[in-house]
Design a protein around this motif. Structure first.
Motif, short mmCIF file in Angstrom:
data_model
loop_
_atom_site.label_atom_id
_atom_site.label_comp_id
_atom_site.label_asym_id
_atom_site.label_seq_id
_atom_site.Cartn_x
_atom_site.Cartn_y
_atom_site.Cartn_z
N VAL A 9 -26.12 -54.01 -48.73
CA VAL A 9 -25.05 -53.17 -48.20
C VAL A 9 -24.78 -53.53 -46.74
O VAL A 9 -25.68 -53.47 -45.90
N ARG A 10 -23.54 -53.88 -46.46
CA ARG A 10 -23.16 -54.22 -45.09
C ARG A 10 -22.04 -53.33 -44.56
O ARG A 10 -21.89 -53.20 -43.34
N ALA A 12 -22.46 -37.94 -43.45
CA ALA A 12 -23.01 -37.06 -44.49
C ALA A 12 -23.51 -37.86 -45.68
O ALA A 12 -24.51 -37.49 -46.32
N ALA A 13 -22.83 -38.97 -46.00
CA ALA A 13 -23.24 -39.78 -47.15
C ALA A 13 -24.58 -40.46 -46.92
O ALA A 13 -25.39 -40.60 -47.85
N ALA A 14 -24.84 -40.89 -45.69
CA ALA A 14 -26.11 -41.54 -45.33
C ALA A 14 -26.41 -42.70 -46.28
O ALA A 14 -27.53 -42.82 -46.82
N VAL A 15 -25.43 -43.58 -46.47
CA VAL A 15 -25.64 -44.76 -47.31
C VAL A 15 -26.63 -45.69 -46.61
O VAL A 15 -26.48 -45.98 -45.42
N PRO A 16 -27.67 -46.15 -47.31
CA PRO A 16 -28.68 -47.01 -46.67
C PRO A 16 -28.17 -48.43 -46.42
O PRO A 16 -28.33 -49.32 -47.24
N VAL A 17 -27.51 -48.62 -45.29
CA VAL A 17 -27.00 -49.95 -44.93
C VAL A 17 -28.16 -50.91 -44.78
O VAL A 17 -29.17 -50.61 -44.13
N GLY A 18 -28.03 -52.08 -45.38
CA GLY A 18 -29.10 -53.08 -45.36
C GLY A 18 -29.94 -53.08 -46.61
O GLY A 18 -30.67 -54.04 -46.87
N VAL A 54 -28.93 -48.78 -54.55
CA VAL A 54 -28.25 -47.62 -53.99
C VAL A 54 -28.07 -46.56 -55.07
O VAL A 54 -27.52 -46.82 -56.14
N ASP A 55 -28.55 -45.35 -54.79
CA ASP A 55 -28.45 -44.23 -55.73
C ASP A 55 -27.11 -43.52 -55.51
O ASP A 55 -26.98 -42.65 -54.65
N THR A 56 -26.10 -43.89 -56.29
CA THR A 56 -24.76 -43.33 -56.10
C THR A 56 -24.72 -41.83 -56.42
O THR A 56 -23.99 -41.08 -55.77
N VAL A 113 -18.52 -42.51 -55.76
CA VAL A 113 -19.20 -43.55 -54.99
C VAL A 113 -19.24 -44.81 -55.84
O VAL A 113 -19.79 -44.80 -56.95
N VAL A 114 -18.65 -45.89 -55.35
CA VAL A 114 -18.56 -47.12 -56.13
C VAL A 114 -19.14 -48.29 -55.35
O VAL A 114 -19.04 -48.35 -54.12
N ARG A 115 -19.72 -49.22 -56.09
CA ARG A 115 -20.20 -50.47 -55.48
C ARG A 115 -19.05 -51.47 -55.45
O ARG A 115 -18.39 -51.69 -56.45
N SER A 116 -18.83 -52.07 -54.30
CA SER A 116 -17.82 -53.10 -54.15
C SER A 116 -18.55 -54.40 -53.81
O SER A 116 -18.79 -54.71 -52.63
N TRP A 117 -18.93 -55.11 -54.86
CA TRP A 117 -19.75 -56.31 -54.67
C TRP A 117 -18.99 -57.35 -53.84
O TRP A 117 -17.78 -57.44 -53.92
N PRO A 118 -19.68 -58.13 -52.99
CA PRO A 118 -21.16 -58.19 -52.93
C PRO A 118 -21.80 -57.32 -51.83
O PRO A 118 -23.01 -57.18 -51.80
N HIS A 119 -20.99 -56.72 -50.93
CA HIS A 119 -21.62 -56.09 -49.77
C HIS A 119 -21.14 -54.66 -49.46
O HIS A 119 -21.57 -54.09 -48.46
N GLY A 120 -20.22 -54.08 -50.25
CA GLY A 120 -19.62 -52.82 -49.84
C GLY A 120 -19.93 -51.64 -50.75
O GLY A 120 -20.18 -51.79 -51.95
N ILE A 121 -19.90 -50.45 -50.15
CA ILE A 121 -19.99 -49.19 -50.88
C ILE A 121 -18.73 -48.39 -50.53
O ILE A 121 -18.43 -48.18 -49.36
N GLY A 122 -17.99 -47.97 -51.56
CA GLY A 122 -16.77 -47.20 -51.33
C GLY A 122 -16.97 -45.73 -51.64
O GLY A 122 -17.56 -45.36 -52.65
N LEU A 123 -16.48 -44.86 -50.74
CA LEU A 123 -16.57 -43.41 -50.90
C LEU A 123 -15.15 -42.88 -51.08
O LEU A 123 -14.38 -42.81 -50.13
N LYS A 124 -14.79 -42.52 -52.31
CA LYS A 124 -13.45 -42.00 -52.61
C LYS A 124 -13.54 -40.49 -52.74
O LYS A 124 -14.12 -39.98 -53.70
N VAL A 125 -12.99 -39.76 -51.77
CA VAL A 125 -13.14 -38.31 -51.75
C VAL A 125 -11.79 -37.62 -51.99
O VAL A 125 -10.73 -38.16 -51.67
N THR A 126 -11.86 -36.43 -52.55
CA THR A 126 -10.70 -35.54 -52.69
C THR A 126 -11.06 -34.21 -52.06
O THR A 126 -12.07 -33.60 -52.45
#
Length: 264
Positions: free
Chosen positions: A59-60, A78-84, A90-92, A111-124
């Motif tokens: 995760v970058r 608030a999401a506290a995504v573990p970068v690195g 990653v526990d979505t 919460v979606v994985r965007s390979w190879p390095h991203g995590i996307g947070l889509k909120v409503t």
């Protein structure tokens, strides 16, 4: 009677003896199976190392979409995504639960994985349909009756709830029966059924009892709505009544089959 000849005996012996077992073919097959098993193990170990041990799939960056009142920084914190951390680890589900717990304004999150390095947070975010005064602040209430945020300034075009149910006399029994939460939900129900044009002009939703709910509009006009039942029918009736009597100051749609208007 003469016995079989020497030629016949030779033919029988040749017919009964098949070809010798192909022992030489077993060794290549066994060798191939061993090689394939070793390759499979190596591929499994290599794949696990790529997913968990290498620096390629980690995760970058964390992106946020759908935030309106909330800022992207608030959502990321608030999401506290573990970068690195490895992407695969990653526990979505845990991130989604953490966002809902820390930020009640969020209605749904993906919460979606965007390979190879991203995590996307889509909120409503939740949308307020009513405001409840709390001291000098306002508590926002959504269409499901959830009180999700307290703000210092009232959002535009969101009516304020005025709960004036009497706790004395005959109204006291109704108050005890339904309680504040039920009356608030009824007010939310009414606010959700209002015609769009009326909703924009509504400044106050006043609740005196379960079946005595009224509206105060921005220009001073009032609407007797009654209970939250038959909301769609009441909305259609109110729209037609306002067109038929544009100069009226008071409208009564508590019984949508027998509406009334008065004042000028």
């Amino acid at each position: 009677m003469a016995g079989p000849t020497t030629a016949e005996r030779g033919e029988r012996q040749q017919g009964s003896s098949g070809p010798p077992p192909a022992r030489g073919l077993r060794r290549p097959r066994l060798r191939t199976m061993v090689i394939l098993a070793v390759v499979a193990v190596l591929l499994g170990v290599g794949g696990a190392w790529v997913l968990y041990g290498s620096a390629w799939l980690r995760v970058r960056q964390v992106s946020v979409s759908g935030a309106d009142v909330l800022t992207s920084a608030e959502v990321r914190e608030a999401a506290a995504v573990p970068v690195g951390a490895p992407m695969i680890s990653v526990d979505t589900d845990a991130i989604e639960a953490r966002l809902r717990r820390k930020l009640p304004r969020i209605d749904t999150v993906d919460v979606v994985r965007s390979w190879p390095h991203g995590i996307g947070l889509k909120v409503t975010e939740r949308t307020p349909v009513l405001l409840v005064r709390k001291g000098g602040d306002f508590v926002e209430v959504d269409g499901e009756g959830v009180r999700f945020a307290t703000v210092a300034q009232a959002p535009k075009a969101v009516p304020t709830l005025e709960l004036s149910a009497s706790r004395k006399g005959s109204a006291a029994a109704g108050f005890r029966r339904f309680g504040v939460d039920r009356l608030v939900r009824e007010a939310v129900r009414v606010a959700g059924d209002l015609p769009a044009a009326v909703a924009k002009e509504t400044r106050t939703v006043q609740v005196r009892s379960y079946d005595t709910i009224s509206l105060a509009l921005a220009d001073g006009r009032t609407v007797a709505w009654g209970s939250g039942d038959n909301g769609r029918a009441k909305a259609r009736t109110l729209t037609a009544l306002m067109k038929a009597a544009p100069g009226a100051r008071h409208f009564d749609v508590s019984v949508p089959t027998a509406p009334a208007s008065s004042g000028s």
